[in-house]
Each structure stands twice: as C-alpha cells, then as structure tokens.
Design an enzyme around this catalytic site. Structure first.
Site, PDB file in Angstrom:
ATOM      1  N   ASP A 119     -39.081 -12.832  24.138  1.00 43.63           N
ATOM      2  CA  ASP A 119     -39.066 -11.503  24.897  1.00 43.63           C
ATOM      3  C   ASP A 119     -39.331 -10.238  24.153  1.00 43.63           C
ATOM      4  O   ASP A 119     -40.032  -9.412  24.724  1.00 43.63           O
ATOM      5  CB  ASP A 119     -37.669 -11.693  25.529  1.00 43.63           C
ATOM      6  CG  ASP A 119     -37.297 -10.249  26.335  1.00 43.63           C
ATOM      7  OD1 ASP A 119     -37.759 -10.440  27.485  1.00 43.63           O
ATOM      8  OD2 ASP A 119     -36.771  -9.328  25.832  1.00 43.63           O
TER       9      ASP A 119
ATOM     10  N   GLY B 166     -38.261 -15.189  34.943  1.00 42.63           N
ATOM     11  CA  GLY B 166     -37.512 -16.080  35.901  1.00 42.63           C
ATOM     12  C   GLY B 166     -37.488 -15.850  37.064  1.00 42.63           C
ATOM     13  O   GLY B 166     -37.429 -16.583  38.169  1.00 42.63           O
TER      14      GLY B 166
ATOM     15  N   ALA C 221     -38.613  -9.343  29.820  1.00 43.97           N
ATOM     16  CA  ALA C 221     -39.689  -9.948  30.178  1.00 43.97           C
ATOM     17  C   ALA C 221     -39.206 -11.477  30.660  1.00 43.97           C
ATOM     18  O   ALA C 221     -39.622 -11.955  31.511  1.00 43.97           O
ATOM     19  CB  ALA C 221     -40.427 -10.188  29.111  1.00 43.97           C
ATOM     20  N   ASP C 222     -38.200 -11.920  30.028  1.00 42.51           N
ATOM     21  CA  ASP C 222     -37.594 -13.489  30.306  1.00 42.51           C
ATOM     22  C   ASP C 222     -36.962 -13.265  31.780  1.00 42.51           C
ATOM     23  O   ASP C 222     -37.247 -14.105  32.566  1.00 42.51           O
ATOM     24  CB  ASP C 222     -36.413 -13.815  29.423  1.00 42.51           C
ATOM     25  CG  ASP C 222     -37.019 -14.361  28.145  1.00 42.51           C
ATOM     26  OD1 ASP C 222     -38.142 -14.992  28.109  1.00 42.51           O
ATOM     27  OD2 ASP C 222     -36.319 -14.272  27.352  1.00 42.51           O
ATOM     28  N   VAL C 223     -36.278 -12.341  32.008  1.00 39.04           N
ATOM     29  CA  VAL C 223     -35.382 -12.013  33.287  1.00 39.04           C
ATOM     30  C   VAL C 223     -36.445 -11.932  34.415  1.00 39.04           C
ATOM     31  O   VAL C 223     -36.345 -12.645  35.557  1.00 39.04           O
ATOM     32  CB  VAL C 223     -34.455 -10.918  33.469  1.00 39.04           C
ATOM     33  CG1 VAL C 223     -33.880 -10.799  34.878  1.00 39.04           C
ATOM     34  CG2 VAL C 223     -33.227 -11.589  32.267  1.00 39.04           C
TER      35      VAL C 223
END
Length: 407
Positions: free
Chosen positions: A146, A183, A178-180
């Site tokens: 991220d 997802g 970026a991860d969230v």
C-alpha cells in the site's frame, strides 16, 4: 445467515487487507466466507500489533488489525503446500461461487489453484485475483504494498503541506488507502460478475490491481491534469477547485469551512464579519476565488481567530454553511451521530472473547446486515466446514490432522 448474498459461498485465499476487506463486505452481505489460513500461523495480520485482544485465560490474542477485516468468516486451517491440502481446496472451490486470492502473479498455479485449473472443475466460478500491479504489464511480477502504491499512484504528491511551508513533504494517508479501495472495487466486481452469471450461467476471471485502483480514485485530481495539462500539487487542507474549502485556526483550535457555492460564501462572510469581501470583484464567483486564492485567504485568517470552534459551528450551521470540527478517533466514536447510527459493534467468540468492530455503512431495508460472527480464531471451523461442505467423516478429518495437512 441473513443478507442479500445468503446463498453465495466464498473461498477466501487472501490475507492482510485488500482481499480480506472485500471478503468481509461479502460476509456482511450474507455470503458464507471460508477463510483459508496456514496451520499454526494464520493471516499475517493476527500478529500486527499492538494493540492485541486479551484472551479469557489472560494470554495475548489477535491484533486489532486482523479484527478490522475478518468479521463474519469461518477460519479453516489447510496447508496448501501438501497434496492433501491442495485436493481439499480444489474440492472447496468446486463447491463455491467465488474464489478470491492475492498471491503473486502465477503463484497458485503450482498448487492447481489458479483460475484455469479451478475453472475446469467449476465453470461457473467467479475468480478474483488481487495483486500490486495486475496480471499484465512490465511491473506484473513485482510485489506491491500500500505505502509504495500510494507513492507510485500519485496520492502522496497531492497530500501534505505545500512546498515552501513548514513541514512540507509528500504524506501518505492515515489508513491503507490503496488496499481499502482495491477491496471495495473487488467487491463491486464480484457482485457484477455474479449478476452476469445469473443471466448467462458463465463464471469469469477478475484482475484487480492496487495501482489501478489508486489511479482510479484520483478522481477530480486526475481530470484536473488530463484536462488542464498541469500536475496538481500539494495544497495542505485546501481544495484545488473550491475556495474557501479548508481548515482555519480558531480561538481554541481548528474548524473546517467547506463553502460550496456563492450563496454559502456570502452567508459565511456575513457571519465572519467581513461582508464586503463577498462584494469584491476578485471573489464574486468560485472560479474568481480559486484564481485569487491567496488574496482571499489572507483576508479570512484573522477574523476566523476571533471565535472558538464550537461558536463557529453553531453560527455557520444556523446559516446552512457547511462546516465541522476535526475529531480525534476517540471523539469520533463518542459523537452522538456515530452512536445513533450504531457504528461501533461488538461480537463475542465462542470462548467469550469480545471483539469490537466498525459496522458496515450499507443499510438494506429488506435484507439488513446481521452481525453474528466475530472475526474467527485460527482454524475455528476447520472440521465443521470439511464435514458439512465436503462430507468428510471424522475419521478422514483425523487422518488429515495427523498428516499436518490441516490444523
């Protein structure tokens, strides 16, 4: 389980955040999510603390990080490095609607768990891969995390204090941005693919990349560049397209002013005691104000210091001028609106361990979310799932446990 996805089974091969964030949403929506973890170790984030839970016996439990993305799931401990484990996972995929994984490109092929292998045994399967850079392109084989994606994807170049001011440097967001978002996009993609399957009977492959998602959510800033031809710069808490839309120091702290139109600007200047500013030809329209940003803000800084934050909010809200405080996270959960919306939820594991969490923001009228399953302890459902989904006998499960294929 309740929820609009109550007939959907998800085989979750993901770990850390982007994938688990997506599968937690699917679980909230009623899907059965079977989280596969390595026996004896589990998801890396179980150890990403402090803080940690305290187990009923006083021992250290799972990290808060793990709890943030694994509500509503069943943990099944299977060693995919063993042939027996690979067979179990293939059988689970045969009986699932969705497989989600975030291994490196091609990393599951040697286990017979790649899309082509599983498609051969379940043509209706929705298979979602999450990687740093996607399945194609010159960076496809690179690992992606991220923080580095925030840097590469542009968000850090527009986050932080402007050049030439104290503390000026690129800054990442306070959560794994970026991860969230990846997802969330994965969840949207899975739901769209399930709809397509309902109409056609066809499964399909989804290729999600952290970098793609980060670039996508640059939103208006991306278009500011693509239309205007100039790369946006860091503006601190100011807005590139709206003025005044930023924080101001008050007599006892800070307040956010979010003026979105000319009427609000006129009301705001009256309350601030500088109504003549709204009549200045330099500031009549928002585009005027953007073009003369520095001159305008210089006229507002001192008036904003004359009242306390709460006084500004009371006066501005009465005039329908958008504004607000900057809450710390403890203040967020003490906020009466947050409390009224029930955003703080607590679930208990079978051993009585209480696990706090944050509610899903989607509110369904016909199929409301039921928060009934806490983030699972490692391997909490291994035997139950293998017996219920695959029809294994206690003896078969015992042999798998003896061979260390399951935990």
């Amino acid at each position: 389980m309740a929820g609009p996805l109550q007939n959907i089974r998800v085989l979750d091969l993901t770990r850390v955040l982007a994938g688990p964030w997506s599968t937690q949403i699917l679980a909230d929506f009623g899907a059965e999510v079977i989280k596969i973890e390595k026996p004896g170790e589990g998801d890396d984030t179980r150890g990403w603390g402090p803080p940690f839970l305290t187990n009923p016996d006083g021992s250290r439990g799972d990290a808060a990080y793990y709890l943030s993305a694994n509500r509503g799931k069943q943990s099944v401990a299977i060693d995919m490095a063993k042939p027996e484990g690979q067979k179990l996972l293939q059988d689970l995929a045969r009986n699932s609607d969705v497989v989600m994984e975030n291994f490196k490109v091609g990393g599951l092929k040697k286990y017979g768990l790649d899309y082509e292998s599983l498609k051969a045994i379940n043509p209706k399967l929705i298979y979602c891969s999450i990687t740093g850079f996607g399945q194609t392109g010159p960076y496809a084989q690179r690992a992606g995390y991220d923080f580095m994606i925030q840097g590469m994807g542009g968000i850090m170049s527009i986050t932080g204090q402007p050049d030439g001011t104290p503390g000026a440097e690129p800054v990442k967001t306070g959560v794994a941005f970026a991860d969230v978002f990846t997802g969330l996009y994965a969840t949207i993609g899975v739901l769209a693919a399930l709809h397509h399957r309902d109409k056609t009977g066809e499964g399909q492959y989804l290729d999600l990349a952290l970098l793609d998602s980060q670039v996508a959510v640059l939103a208006n800033q991306a278009l500011n560049f693509l239309v205007g031809g100039k790369a946006p710069k860091r503006l601190g808490n100011a807005h590139p397209n709206i003025v005044p839309y930023q924080t101001f120091a008050t007599a006892d702290g800070f307040v956010i002013i979010a003026v979105g139109n000319d009427r609000q600007f006129r009301e705001y200047t009256k309350i601030a005691g500088v109504p003549e500013v709204a009549q200045d030809p330099r500031f009549l329209t928002n585009s005027d104000r953007v073009g003369n940003r520095e001159a305008l803000i210089a006229l507002l800084v001192e008036p904003m210091k004359q009242r306390k934050t709460a006084e500004w909010i009371a006066a501005l809200e009465a005039a329908a001028v958008p504004c607000g405080p900057i809450n710390t996270i403890d203040q967020v959960f003490a906020d009466p609106q947050v409390e009224a919306r029930g955003l703080n939820v607590t679930l208990a594991r079978a051993d009585g361990t209480k696990t706090p969490g944050v509610a899903n923001p989607v509110r369904f009228s016909a199929t409301p979310i039921e928060y009934s399953t806490a983030p699972p302890a490692l391997g909490n459902a291994t035997e139950e799932v293998l017996r219920r989904v695959l029809g294994l006998t206690p003896e078969q499960v015992g042999k798998l446990r003896d061979s260390a294929s399951i935990g």
